[in-house]
Motif scaffolding. Structure first.
Motif, mmCIF file in Angstrom:
data_model
loop_
_atom_site.group_PDB
_atom_site.id
_atom_site.type_symbol
_atom_site.label_atom_id
_atom_site.label_comp_id
_atom_site.label_asym_id
_atom_site.label_seq_id
_atom_site.Cartn_x
_atom_site.Cartn_y
_atom_site.Cartn_z
ATOM 1 N N VAL A 105 -21.021 13.523 18.607
ATOM 2 C CA VAL A 105 -21.725 12.249 19.079
ATOM 3 C C VAL A 105 -21.796 12.307 20.575
ATOM 4 N N PHE A 106 -23.318 12.302 20.663
ATOM 5 C CA PHE A 106 -23.729 12.177 22.329
ATOM 6 C C PHE A 106 -24.099 10.684 22.287
ATOM 7 N N GLY A 107 -24.315 10.169 23.588
ATOM 8 C CA GLY A 107 -24.837 8.714 23.629
ATOM 9 C C GLY A 107 -25.929 8.511 24.757
ATOM 10 N N GLY A 162 -16.343 13.874 19.464
ATOM 11 C CA GLY A 162 -17.269 12.846 20.753
ATOM 12 C C GLY A 162 -17.398 13.878 21.644
ATOM 13 N N ASP A 163 -18.569 13.815 22.294
ATOM 14 C CA ASP A 163 -18.945 14.690 23.567
ATOM 15 C C ASP A 163 -18.262 13.773 24.931
ATOM 16 N N VAL A 164 -17.451 14.536 25.419
ATOM 17 C CA VAL A 164 -16.970 13.883 26.878
ATOM 18 C C VAL A 164 -17.429 14.704 27.854
ATOM 19 N N CYS A 165 -18.238 13.602 28.641
ATOM 20 C CA CYS A 165 -18.803 14.204 29.906
ATOM 21 C C CYS A 165 -19.242 12.816 30.268
ATOM 22 N N LEU A 166 -19.657 12.866 31.732
ATOM 23 C CA LEU A 166 -19.934 11.671 32.435
ATOM 24 C C LEU A 166 -21.689 11.594 32.723
ATOM 25 N N PRO A 213 -14.715 18.064 25.479
ATOM 26 C CA PRO A 213 -15.158 17.985 26.893
ATOM 27 C C PRO A 213 -16.133 19.030 27.404
ATOM 28 N N SER A 214 -17.338 18.489 28.024
ATOM 29 C CA SER A 214 -18.606 19.473 28.158
ATOM 30 C C SER A 214 -18.755 19.366 29.793
ATOM 31 N N ASP A 215 -17.924 18.904 30.592
ATOM 32 C CA ASP A 215 -18.002 18.616 32.144
ATOM 33 C C ASP A 215 -17.768 19.961 32.851
ATOM 34 N N VAL A 262 -16.375 27.997 27.824
ATOM 35 C CA VAL A 262 -17.231 28.723 28.539
ATOM 36 C C VAL A 262 -18.600 28.250 28.452
ATOM 37 N N LYS A 263 -19.187 27.414 29.375
ATOM 38 C CA LYS A 263 -20.244 26.959 29.368
ATOM 39 C C LYS A 263 -21.099 27.218 30.713
ATOM 40 N N TYR A 264 -22.044 27.963 30.293
ATOM 41 C CA TYR A 264 -22.774 28.529 31.529
ATOM 42 C C TYR A 264 -23.717 27.698 32.034
ATOM 43 N N ALA A 283 -30.548 27.546 31.722
ATOM 44 C CA ALA A 283 -31.904 26.892 31.448
ATOM 45 C C ALA A 283 -32.148 26.567 29.692
ATOM 46 N N TYR A 284 -31.518 27.097 28.882
ATOM 47 C CA TYR A 284 -31.446 26.701 27.639
ATOM 48 C C TYR A 284 -31.352 25.275 27.278
ATOM 49 N N TYR A 285 -30.500 24.316 28.605
ATOM 50 C CA TYR A 285 -30.331 22.903 28.164
ATOM 51 C C TYR A 285 -31.619 21.928 28.399
ATOM 52 N N GLY A 286 -32.695 22.691 28.672
ATOM 53 C CA GLY A 286 -33.612 21.870 29.181
ATOM 54 C C GLY A 286 -33.986 20.787 28.124
ATOM 55 N N PRO A 287 -34.416 20.884 26.969
ATOM 56 C CA PRO A 287 -34.811 19.960 26.169
ATOM 57 C C PRO A 287 -33.683 18.854 26.024
ATOM 58 N N PHE A 288 -32.607 19.401 26.043
ATOM 59 C CA PHE A 288 -31.241 18.455 25.882
ATOM 60 C C PHE A 288 -31.259 17.204 26.884
ATOM 61 N N ARG A 289 -31.660 17.609 28.010
ATOM 62 C CA ARG A 289 -31.664 16.729 29.223
ATOM 63 C C ARG A 289 -32.736 15.701 29.092
ATOM 64 N N VAL A 334 -18.153 28.643 23.302
ATOM 65 C CA VAL A 334 -19.101 29.188 23.988
ATOM 66 C C VAL A 334 -20.523 28.484 24.029
ATOM 67 N N LYS A 335 -21.101 28.419 25.241
ATOM 68 C CA LYS A 335 -22.399 27.739 25.203
ATOM 69 C C LYS A 335 -23.125 28.396 26.250
ATOM 70 N N PRO A 336 -24.614 28.493 26.164
ATOM 71 C CA PRO A 336 -25.037 28.502 24.871
ATOM 72 C C PRO A 336 -24.856 29.876 24.034
ATOM 73 N N ALA A 344 -19.503 28.313 18.400
ATOM 74 C CA ALA A 344 -20.784 28.589 19.375
ATOM 75 C C ALA A 344 -21.757 27.535 19.218
ATOM 76 N N TYR A 345 -22.383 27.182 20.550
ATOM 77 C CA TYR A 345 -23.207 26.113 20.403
ATOM 78 C C TYR A 345 -24.707 26.463 20.770
ATOM 79 N N ASN A 346 -25.137 26.451 19.587
ATOM 80 C CA ASN A 346 -26.918 26.703 19.380
ATOM 81 C C ASN A 346 -27.575 25.661 20.148
HETATM 82 C C1 PBG Z 1 -23.872 17.480 29.214
HETATM 83 C C2 PBG Z 1 -24.167 18.373 27.998
HETATM 84 C C3 PBG Z 1 -25.211 19.129 28.256
HETATM 85 C C4 PBG Z 1 -25.265 19.841 26.686
HETATM 86 C C5 PBG Z 1 -24.079 19.328 26.132
HETATM 87 N N1 PBG Z 1 -23.866 18.412 26.719
HETATM 88 C C6 PBG Z 1 -26.420 19.622 29.106
HETATM 89 C C7 PBG Z 1 -26.073 19.822 30.533
HETATM 90 O O1 PBG Z 1 -24.659 20.221 30.677
HETATM 91 O O2 PBG Z 1 -26.587 19.973 31.457
HETATM 92 C C8 PBG Z 1 -26.332 20.769 26.355
HETATM 93 C C9 PBG Z 1 -26.671 20.575 24.832
HETATM 94 C C10 PBG Z 1 -27.740 21.435 24.598
HETATM 95 O O3 PBG Z 1 -28.862 21.941 25.435
HETATM 96 O O4 PBG Z 1 -28.332 21.487 23.306
HETATM 97 N N2 PBG Z 1 -22.609 17.768 30.058
#
Ligand code: PBG
Ligand code: ZN
Length: 324
Positions: free
Chosen positions: A77-79, A116-120, A163-165, A193-195, A198-204, A246-248, A269-271
């Motif tokens: 869950v993201f919000g 729950g996705d934990v981030c700010l 936690p994704s921070d 392991v979160k890099y 640029a693959y997070y573009g649409p998510f933002r 691992v993400k992406p 793995a986060y697609n």
């Molecule tokens: C926020 C968060 C992001 C993603 C998951 N949690 C974006 C970011 O770190 O900029 C990306 C997910 C996706 O692109 O599907 N911390």
């Protein structure tokens, strides 16, 4: 031609191919992400991610039920909150859409796993994943806030927090906070392991969490680094992570494989959104066979060693797997 050894013998029929197939994909491997927004009866498609929707808590329950009915065991869950401030305080507000949706989903579907996705970053006015000190994202003062977010999600009914921070030490801070408050059985799936990708573009776009200045390179990992990934995994396991992520996924399958070979822990793995939207865009043009490509991409993550696949394709893929 040496006819003693002919690999094609084991490819001559669907039956034989099935018999010797080394990897399989199941709906039970999938985690389906949900984007929860304020209000009720809201279901609006996210422009950069066709087929993915902003959902109010009531509609998130329906979506979770549909996923569960297809054999998908878990939602992430993201919000998008009602308000943002410098601290991201709506992230631990029990009246925020995420916490409400969690409680409602668990009430309707007690057996589904709510993560729950934990981030700010979705909750801060500046869009960074932690507290600012000038233009610096301050690690240590952020930890207490992340722990508060995790606790609020546990109180709302989450079975697991993710936690994704990418702050140092956050797994330990969250584990301690959960333990102190009686949530010793709430598990932690660490985005170990979160890099910086640029693959997070649409998510933002989907989560309205683009940083207002700079980028995330001072906390997310450098795509060039492989050995550092192993250190990140070691640290998070030592701090109490139950599952590592691992993400992406697609551009980092070498990392997935190396972790599988070195650590006996469940791995996800986060697609991610960019991987999803590239496929959807090419499919919309008629340039690729969407079903075949999606199943091939997801299978490659399994083959690389992932146990769990977090994917926006989860519902489609689960349906396609039923057809087969
Ligand atoms: C926020 C968060 C992001 C993603 C998951 N949690 C974006 C970011 O770190 O900029 C990306 C997910 C996706 O692109 O599907 N911390
Ligand atoms: Zn973030």
């Amino acid at each position: 031609m040496n006819s003693l050894i002919r690999p094609r013998r084991l490819r001559i029929s669907a039956g034989i191919r099935q018999l010797v197939r080394e990897t399989s994909l199941e709906a039970s491997n999938f985690v389906y992400p949900l984007f929860v927004v304020p209000g009720s009866n809201v279901r609006s498609e996210i422009p950069s991610m066709p087929g993915v929707f902003h959902l109010s808590p009531d509609m998130a329950v329906k979506e979770a039920a549909a996923a569960y009915a297809l054999g998908i065991p878990a939602v992430l869950v993201f919000g998008l909150p009602e308000y943002k401030d410098a601290e991201g305080s709506s992230a631990w507000d029990m009246n925020s859409p995420v916490q409400k949706a969690m409680t409602m989903i668990k009430a309707a579907l007690p057996d589904i796993i709510v993560i729950g996705d934990v981030c700010l970053c979705e909750y801060t006015s500046h869009g960074h994943c932690g507290l600012l000190n000038g233009h610096d994202v301050d690690n240590d003062s952020t930890l207490e806030l992340l722990a508060k977010v995790a606790l609020s999600q546990a109180q709302a009914g989450a079975d697991m927090v993710a936690p994704s921070d990418m702050m140092d030490g956050r797994i330990l801070a969250i584990r301690n906070k959960l333990n102190e408050n009686g949530y010793k059985n709430v598990s932690i799936m660490s985005y170990a392991v979160k890099y910086a990708s640029a693959y997070y573009g649409p998510f933002r776009d989907a989560a309205e969490c683009a940083p207002q200045f700079g980028d995330r390179s001072s906390y997310q990992m450098d795509p060039a680094n492989r050995r550092e990934a192993m250190r990140e995994v070691e640290l998070d396991i030592a701090e109490g992570a139950d599952i590592i992520m691992v993400k992406p996924a697609l551009a980092y399958l070498d990392i997935v494989r190396e972790i599988r070979d070195n650590f006996d822990y469940p791995m996800a793995a986060y697609n991610v959104s960019g991987e999803y939207s590239m496929v959807k865009a090419a499919a919309a043009q008629g340039w690729i066979d969407e079903k075949r490509m999606v199943l091939e991409n997801l299978l490659s993550m399994k083959r690389a060693g992932a146990d769990i696949i977090i994917t926006y394709h989860a519902m489609d893929a689960a349906r396609w797997l039923q057809e087969k």
